[in-house]
Design an enzyme around this catalytic site. Structure first.
Site, PDB file in Angstrom:
ATOM      1  N   GLY A   6       0.866  -1.189   0.000  1.00 39.68           N
ATOM      2  CA  GLY A   6       0.000   0.000   0.000  1.00 39.68           C
ATOM      3  C   GLY A   6       0.892   1.223   0.000  1.00 39.68           C
ATOM      4  O   GLY A   6       1.866   1.274   0.757  1.00 39.68           O
ATOM      5  N   LYS A   7       0.562   2.185  -0.849  1.00 35.87           N
ATOM      6  CA  LYS A   7       1.472   3.339  -0.969  1.00 35.87           C
ATOM      7  C   LYS A   7       1.635   4.077   0.357  1.00 35.87           C
ATOM      8  O   LYS A   7       2.734   4.528   0.691  1.00 35.87           O
ATOM      9  CB  LYS A   7       0.965   4.285  -2.062  1.00 35.87           C
ATOM     10  N   ASN A  48       3.793   1.860   2.709  1.00 32.88           N
ATOM     11  CA  ASN A  48       5.177   1.799   2.202  1.00 32.88           C
ATOM     12  C   ASN A  48       5.921   3.102   2.492  1.00 32.88           C
ATOM     13  O   ASN A  48       7.090   3.099   2.887  1.00 32.88           O
ATOM     14  CB  ASN A  48       5.189   1.569   0.684  1.00 32.88           C
ATOM     15  N   GLU A 100      -4.506   6.843  -2.878  1.00 24.38           N
ATOM     16  CA  GLU A 100      -5.250   5.584  -2.768  1.00 24.38           C
ATOM     17  C   GLU A 100      -6.385   5.708  -1.747  1.00 24.38           C
ATOM     18  O   GLU A 100      -6.977   4.711  -1.356  1.00 24.38           O
ATOM     19  CB  GLU A 100      -4.306   4.424  -2.418  1.00 24.38           C
ATOM     20  N   THR A 123       9.791  12.060 -10.643  1.00 25.62           N
ATOM     21  CA  THR A 123      10.715  10.926 -10.663  1.00 25.62           C
ATOM     22  C   THR A 123      10.861  10.462 -12.114  1.00 25.62           C
ATOM     23  O   THR A 123       9.890  10.434 -12.876  1.00 25.62           O
ATOM     24  CB  THR A 123      10.199   9.770  -9.778  1.00 25.62           C
ATOM     25  N   GLY A 168       9.096   3.983  -5.927  1.00 26.96           N
ATOM     26  CA  GLY A 168       8.559   5.346  -5.859  1.00 26.96           C
ATOM     27  C   GLY A 168       8.190   5.703  -4.425  1.00 26.96           C
ATOM     28  O   GLY A 168       8.422   6.834  -3.971  1.00 26.96           O
ATOM     29  N   ASP A 169       7.635   4.748  -3.696  1.00 23.09           N
ATOM     30  CA  ASP A 169       7.252   5.000  -2.292  1.00 23.09           C
ATOM     31  C   ASP A 169       8.498   5.237  -1.437  1.00 23.09           C
ATOM     32  O   ASP A 169       8.489   6.070  -0.526  1.00 23.09           O
ATOM     33  CB  ASP A 169       6.461   3.812  -1.735  1.00 23.09           C
ATOM     34  N   ALA A 171      16.164   0.443  -3.643  1.00 22.08           N
ATOM     35  CA  ALA A 171      14.927  -0.341  -3.493  1.00 22.08           C
ATOM     36  C   ALA A 171      14.665  -1.236  -4.709  1.00 22.08           C
ATOM     37  O   ALA A 171      14.135  -2.339  -4.556  1.00 22.08           O
ATOM     38  CB  ALA A 171      13.740   0.594  -3.257  1.00 22.08           C
ATOM     39  N   SER A 182      11.912  -4.258   0.339  1.00 20.72           N
ATOM     40  CA  SER A 182      13.036  -3.695  -0.431  1.00 20.72           C
ATOM     41  C   SER A 182      13.444  -2.298   0.036  1.00 20.72           C
ATOM     42  O   SER A 182      14.425  -1.737  -0.455  1.00 20.72           O
ATOM     43  CB  SER A 182      12.650  -3.615  -1.909  1.00 20.72           C
TER      44      SER A 182
HETATM   45  O1  RIB Z   1       3.587   1.600  -4.914  1.00 19.89           O
HETATM   46  C1  RIB Z   1       3.527   0.213  -4.701  1.00 19.89           C
HETATM   47  C2  RIB Z   1       2.247  -0.130  -4.022  1.00 19.89           C
HETATM   48  O2  RIB Z   1       1.172   0.171  -4.883  1.00 19.89           O
HETATM   49  C3  RIB Z   1       2.104  -1.596  -3.682  1.00 19.89           C
HETATM   50  O3  RIB Z   1       2.625  -1.913  -2.418  1.00 19.89           O
HETATM   51  C4  RIB Z   1       0.621  -1.835  -3.818  1.00 19.89           C
HETATM   52  O4  RIB Z   1      -0.019  -2.114  -2.618  1.00 19.89           O
HETATM   53  C5  RIB Z   1       0.056  -0.583  -4.481  1.00 19.89           C
HETATM   54  O5  RIB Z   1      -0.636   0.196  -3.606  1.00 19.89           O
END
Ligand code: RIB
Length: 305
Positions: free
Chosen positions: A40-41, A44, A139, A215, A246-247, A277, A286
Site C-alpha cells: 500500500g502506498k 510503504n 489511494e 521521478t 517510488g514510495d 529499493a 526492499s
Molecule cells: O507503490 C507500490 C504499491 O502500490 C504496492 O505496495 C501496492 O499495494 C500498491 O498500492
C-alpha cells in the site's frame, strides 16, 4: 529532528506473482512463484520515512480481519505509531505481476481504504504543528485528501502529496510539494501523453505556487525551482523489482524535508534510496535503512546533470 511525518494513506496486502514475461491481452502466463508482502502506498511511504530516520505516525483504515492485524503489526515493528480504524470491509489488496526485468502490473482492490471519510480527519490530524509534515498519496478518496491538506495547512504543517495513482482535478491549493512520475505529471495537468513532463511540471509549479518533484526512473529525478527544472542523475543499478521504489523515494524525500534539507539534497537522498529499493524484491521488504545508503557502494553515473 523535532517534528514528525504524519502519513495519511492506504494499507494493502500485496499478492505478488513473479513471471518471466508480463502477459499481453488475452494471454495466460504461469507464475514462477507467489509471495505475500505488506504494501500500500501509504504504508510503504510510512515505512520508508521510518527507515530514513523520521518519527512517523500513520492514519488509515484496515478490515476487521487477520490482514488488518498483520498490516498494523508490520508498521509497529518499524516503530510507527498507528491510528488505524478497523472497518467492516476487507483490508485493501494489490495483485501484482513482476516480470524478470523488474517491470510490473498492479491491480488495486481498495477495500477498507475507501471507507476513510472526512470524519476521520479531525482526529487523524490532531497534534499536527508547524514542525510536522503531512504526507499523502491518492489511494484514499479525494475528499479525504482535500480535507486533510486544508487541516494541516491551517496548522502550519508542510503538505507533501504523491499523486499516485494519478487523477485529474486534484486539490492542490494546500499542497507545498507535489511528487509525480512523468505519466502522473501529464495526467494531473490534463496533458496528452506526448507532452514534455518537465515543461508541464514547471507550469504546474507556477500555476499552483508549489514545488513539483518528478521521478524519472533510471534517469533520476527533477524538481522545479524559480520557473525552471533541475535534474539530478540516478546511480546505475540492476533492477529486480520496481514495486515500491517510488514510495521509498517519497518517504525519504519527506524525511529529508522534515529534517530541513534543501530540495537538492532531499531529492539526491531520495534518488539514492529508490535506486537501492529496485535491487530487491517486494515493496516494504526492499526499502533500505538509512545506514544501508551510507554503506552503499552504488556509484553516481559520471557526466550526467
Ligand atoms: O507503490 C507500490 C504499491 O502500490 C504496492 O505496495 C501496492 O499495494 C500498491 O498500492
Amino acid at each position: 529532528m523535532s517534528g514528525f511525518v504524519l502519513v495519511l494513506g492506504s494499507l494493502n496486502v500485496d499478492e505478488v506473482a513473479n513471471v518471466r514475461k508480463l502477459p499481453v491481452h488475452g494471454e495466460t502466463v504461469t507464475a514462477l512463484n507467489y509471495e505475500v508482502h505488506p504494501g500500500g502506498k501509504g504504508a510503504n511511504q510510512a515505512v520508508a520515512a521510518a527507515r530514513a530516520g523520521a518519527p512517523v505516525r500513520m492514519v488509515g483504515a484496515v478490515g476487521e480481519d487477520s490482514s488488518g492485524h498483520f498490516m498494523q503489526e508490520c508498521l509497529e515493528r518499524e516503530g510507527i505509531m498507528c491510528s488505524l480504524r478497523m472497518v467492516p470491509a476487507p483490508t485493501g489488496r494489490a495483485l501484482i505481476l513482476v516480470q524478470v526485468d523488474g517491470e510490473n502490473f498492479i491491480t488495486l482492490i481498495p477495500g477498507a481504504n475507501h471507507e476513510m471519510t472526512t470524519m476521520d480527519i479531525e482526529a487523524g490530524c490532531e497534534g499536527l504543528t508547524s514542525s510536522d509534515l503531512l504526507l499523502m498519496q491518492l489511494e484514499l478518496p479525494l475528499e479525504v485528501i482535500r480535507a486533510a491538506a486544508c487541516n494541516a495547512k491551517a496548522k502550519g504543517a508542510r503538505v507533501v502529496l504523491n499523486a499516485a495513482p494519478a487523477a485529474p482535478d486534484l486539490p492542490l491549493a494546500d499542497v507545498d510539494v507535489l511528487v509525480v512520475n512523468e505519466n502522473e505529471c501529464l495526467q494531473v495537468a490534463g496533458q496528452p501523453a506526448d507532452a514534455d513532463p518537465l515543461a508541464i511540471a514547471a507550469k504546474l509549479a507556477e500555476r499552483h505556487g508549489l514545488t513539483v518533484v518528478v521521478t524519472l526512473g533510471a534517469q533520476g529525478a527533477a524538481y522545479t525551482q524559480d520557473g525552471g527544472v533541475i535534474t539530478l542523475p540516478s546511480p546505475e543499478v540492476q533492477a529486480v523489482d520496481t514495486t515500491g521504489a517510488g514510495d521509498t523515494f517519497v518517504g525519504y524525500l519527506a524525511t529529508a524535508l522534515l529534517d530541513g534539507c534543501s530540495m537538492e539534497d532531499a531529492t539526491a537522498l531520495a534518488i539514492q534510496s529508490g535506486s537501492l529499493a529496485v535491487t530487491k524484491a517486494g515493496a516494504q521488504p526492499s526499502i533500505p535503512r538509512r545506514s544501508d545508503l551510507s554503506m552503499s557502494s552504488i556509484q553516481q553515473t559520471a557526466g550526467e546533470t
